[in-house]
Design a protein around this motif. Sequence first.
Motif, PDB file in Angstrom:
ATOM      1  N   GLU A 155     155.493 -32.858  86.214  1.00  0.00           N
ATOM      2  CA  GLU A 155     156.588 -32.007  85.779  1.00  0.00           C
ATOM      3  C   GLU A 155     157.481 -31.681  86.971  1.00  0.00           C
ATOM      4  O   GLU A 155     157.009 -31.639  88.117  1.00  0.00           O
ATOM      5  N   PRO A 156     158.760 -31.445  86.744  1.00  0.00           N
ATOM      6  CA  PRO A 156     159.639 -31.058  87.863  1.00  0.00           C
ATOM      7  C   PRO A 156     159.248 -29.697  88.424  1.00  0.00           C
ATOM      8  O   PRO A 156     158.862 -28.790  87.675  1.00  0.00           O
ATOM      9  N   PHE A 157     159.352 -29.560  89.739  1.00  0.00           N
ATOM     10  CA  PHE A 157     159.221 -28.253  90.375  1.00  0.00           C
ATOM     11  C   PHE A 157     160.633 -27.704  90.538  1.00  0.00           C
ATOM     12  O   PHE A 157     161.468 -28.294  91.227  1.00  0.00           O
ATOM     13  N   THR A 158     160.890 -26.552  89.928  1.00  0.00           N
ATOM     14  CA  THR A 158     162.252 -26.014  89.933  1.00  0.00           C
ATOM     15  C   THR A 158     162.370 -24.651  90.604  1.00  0.00           C
ATOM     16  O   THR A 158     163.442 -24.309  91.100  1.00  0.00           O
ATOM     17  N   ASP A 159     161.299 -23.845  90.613  1.00  0.00           N
ATOM     18  CA  ASP A 159     161.388 -22.540  91.256  1.00  0.00           C
ATOM     19  C   ASP A 159     159.999 -22.050  91.640  1.00  0.00           C
ATOM     20  O   ASP A 159     158.983 -22.602  91.206  1.00  0.00           O
ATOM     21  N   LEU A 160     159.966 -20.982  92.443  1.00  0.00           N
ATOM     22  CA  LEU A 160     158.712 -20.500  93.010  1.00  0.00           C
ATOM     23  C   LEU A 160     157.749 -19.935  91.978  1.00  0.00           C
ATOM     24  O   LEU A 160     156.549 -19.818  92.256  1.00  0.00           O
TER      25      LEU A 160
ATOM     26  N   GLN B 113     156.595 -21.421  89.638  1.00  0.00           N
ATOM     27  CA  GLN B 113     155.712 -22.521  89.256  1.00  0.00           C
ATOM     28  C   GLN B 113     154.733 -22.902  90.368  1.00  0.00           C
ATOM     29  O   GLN B 113     153.927 -23.811  90.196  1.00  0.00           O
ATOM     30  N   ALA B 114     154.784 -22.178  91.488  1.00  0.00           N
ATOM     31  CA  ALA B 114     154.065 -22.628  92.685  1.00  0.00           C
ATOM     32  C   ALA B 114     152.569 -22.723  92.483  1.00  0.00           C
ATOM     33  O   ALA B 114     151.920 -23.622  93.033  1.00  0.00           O
ATOM     34  N   ASN B 115     151.985 -21.834  91.719  1.00  0.00           N
ATOM     35  CA  ASN B 115     150.530 -21.814  91.590  1.00  0.00           C
ATOM     36  C   ASN B 115     150.095 -21.818  90.131  1.00  0.00           C
ATOM     37  O   ASN B 115     149.093 -21.191  89.773  1.00  0.00           O
ATOM     38  N   ASP B 116     150.838 -22.552  89.292  1.00  0.00           N
ATOM     39  CA  ASP B 116     150.487 -22.575  87.867  1.00  0.00           C
ATOM     40  C   ASP B 116     149.471 -23.655  87.514  1.00  0.00           C
ATOM     41  O   ASP B 116     149.065 -23.785  86.371  1.00  0.00           O
ATOM     42  N   GLY B 117     149.043 -24.451  88.512  1.00  0.00           N
ATOM     43  CA  GLY B 117     148.018 -25.464  88.276  1.00  0.00           C
ATOM     44  C   GLY B 117     148.511 -26.725  87.617  1.00  0.00           C
ATOM     45  O   GLY B 117     147.724 -27.642  87.345  1.00  0.00           O
ATOM     46  N   ILE B 118     149.812 -26.803  87.341  1.00  0.00           N
ATOM     47  CA  ILE B 118     150.385 -27.989  86.696  1.00  0.00           C
ATOM     48  C   ILE B 118     150.872 -28.960  87.774  1.00  0.00           C
ATOM     49  O   ILE B 118     151.610 -28.556  88.682  1.00  0.00           O
TER      50      ILE B 118
ATOM     51  N   LEU C  75     148.991 -25.447 106.372  1.00  0.00           N
ATOM     52  CA  LEU C  75     148.940 -24.399 107.371  1.00  0.00           C
ATOM     53  C   LEU C  75     149.127 -23.012 106.753  1.00  0.00           C
ATOM     54  O   LEU C  75     148.614 -22.018 107.251  1.00  0.00           O
ATOM     55  N   ALA C  76     149.863 -22.950 105.654  1.00  0.00           N
ATOM     56  CA  ALA C  76     150.098 -21.663 104.999  1.00  0.00           C
ATOM     57  C   ALA C  76     148.957 -21.237 104.097  1.00  0.00           C
ATOM     58  O   ALA C  76     148.771 -20.047 103.852  1.00  0.00           O
ATOM     59  N   SER C  77     148.188 -22.203 103.599  1.00  0.00           N
ATOM     60  CA  SER C  77     147.240 -21.867 102.532  1.00  0.00           C
ATOM     61  C   SER C  77     145.846 -22.437 102.715  1.00  0.00           C
ATOM     62  O   SER C  77     144.908 -21.993 102.029  1.00  0.00           O
TER      63      SER C  77
ATOM     64  N   ALA D  40     153.430 -23.166  99.001  1.00  0.00           N
ATOM     65  CA  ALA D  40     151.987 -22.931  98.998  1.00  0.00           C
ATOM     66  C   ALA D  40     151.671 -21.456  98.809  1.00  0.00           C
ATOM     67  O   ALA D  40     150.715 -21.098  98.116  1.00  0.00           O
ATOM     68  N   ASN D  41     152.470 -20.596  99.435  1.00  0.00           N
ATOM     69  CA  ASN D  41     152.236 -19.162  99.347  1.00  0.00           C
ATOM     70  C   ASN D  41     153.587 -18.450  99.277  1.00  0.00           C
ATOM     71  O   ASN D  41     154.129 -18.036 100.310  1.00  0.00           O
ATOM     72  N   PRO D  42     154.141 -18.296  98.080  1.00  0.00           N
ATOM     73  CA  PRO D  42     155.467 -17.680  97.946  1.00  0.00           C
ATOM     74  C   PRO D  42     155.536 -16.255  98.456  1.00  0.00           C
ATOM     75  O   PRO D  42     156.628 -15.738  98.721  1.00  0.00           O
TER      76      PRO D  42
END
Length: 586
Positions: A46-51, A53-58, A78-80, A455-457
């Motif tokens: 799926e397209p990544f369009t905004d933050l 969606q960062a950790n929705d598991g899709i 490094l962030a996560s 990775a970590n919004p």
Amino acid sequence: MAIVPSTGADRESGNFGLIETLRRWGITFHSGVNGGGVIHVTKQLEPFTDLSQANDGIPRLLTMSEYASGFVPVGYYLASGRIASSITTTGAATKLGSSGITEAKLHNIPAVYIIALNSTLSIGMAPLQDVSEYGMNIVPQLQAELGEGCVVIDNINTMEDRLRRAQEVLHESRPVAIAFHPDILSKSVHLDVPKVEPAKTVNKADIGEFVAKFPRVAAKRRVVIYVGEEAARCEKIQDLTTELSELLQAPTIWSVNGANAVSAENRYGYGYVLFGGNDRAFDLWQSLNQDDVMITVGFDPGEYSTNLGKLPCRFVWNFSNLKAPYGSKNGDFKHRVAGEYQQVRGDIGLALAELLPRLRAIGPGERPPVEILGNLNTRTVSRDVAPGCVDFMAFYEQIHKLWQPGSLGFDDVCVSYKDRQYVAQRPHPHIRFYTMHHGSAMGGAFGMGVGAKIANPSLHTFVFSGDGCWRLFGGALADAANLDLRLFIVNNGTYAIVDKGLEIVIPDFDKRLYHSKLPRIDFVAAAKAHGWDGFVLKPDLSNLKEIMDACYTRMGQSILVDIPVDTEQIVGLNPRLLNLTVKTYL
């Protein structure tokens, strides 16, 4: 929302199986450009369009130019501490993304690079973007760099075994390139490669030997602690390194990334070492001799960290959990030590947590007195700068007071990656900073910042880059316009590290032969044209507080800050220049 085709033959294909296997491993974020050999892989995403969606598991794909994309998994990790993927289609895209592959290798970072080869049916037929042995011959190149980390899917029946090996390489903190032939990956396959959690362990025999030997070897000798970047990945590591320094009464130095494993409150801190390092740390480094004992908490072997030299100490203990770290031979660093060398294997944090009580119980032994330092610098840096420019020393002094909790920073390959640490002297409790010194690829910090933010919004993510670095990622700004990224451009109209370095390396040549000057760019106008907000920092720094307040306000819009800098102001030093004189090449 459907994340993959729910019916049909494609769900049985290797294309689906690859993305689904990565999802099972927890790898759901991908970046890159679609086309050519990867279209049947990317249609599973799926397209990544905004933050949000960062950790929705899709499983999702952020469309971003391949050069910037290659660094995204580095910043993401490094962030996560989690793994991400960069996808490159057949041909030149792989070469564009390969600078990120190199940084992942040189800094021992697990990352996935999905790379399309030509269809097996086209090999020898001069296909577009020929990467076969008749064209770019890309697989041997990847194998030469990554070894077993280059996983080639050229037989659908062996795909499961290849992916299993890929996961093992990732567990060794190494990057993996999964290179596939599209016609092979489109075949039907049933894959079952579940996620395996690597165990955190320590080698009790190594710890026992350290406890038995260290008091005798170190008796009445100076002990120096060097903290490298591997340590920064361990939990509660700042407390552990502080306790180690205090217990052993050991002056402590650190690499630029190793600083993230050191507390600003460590009384025995002598500063960042070598490139951009502090004066007192450099003096300590220069004083090392065969009577000293050193403990390296993670070994950083790169030129900016050790300047090509051997540690001249009598005995060096290295704590590490890496099986085959960059710069090692046969898994260790004996070849970088003049005296004896011994390794304590296992998770560094767990090893120190087990070691410290035992060492405290037997007592660390008598130690020479150590000076507790305040100011870690002794040089006087000129504050005279050209009209219209900021005093870079004053800028870093002031911004060091403005960091807020939950911040993360990346320094690009410009003067910021040697000047910030010199002025800061010690790590800041509110912000971690990383830079990719070993590969030293310009422009990579932008992609790392993007990866970290996704990775970590919740992190306030800052990127410090140069006007030369901009040339490599400027076109990708639009892809990150809504990520709340904060990009500071060190604007001096010069490839400054080259320009000032050549004054030392080839001082007798006309400066026009340095080829270091850059045409000026209106960076704020460029940023706004890409959907960002922008500020120009005033030379007197009077609007720095306003800018930082904006940077810490989540607006859903990224911000660029133009910092006008005088390239003639020398802040941090570059000891590597001693290796670049003409005699080096004769």
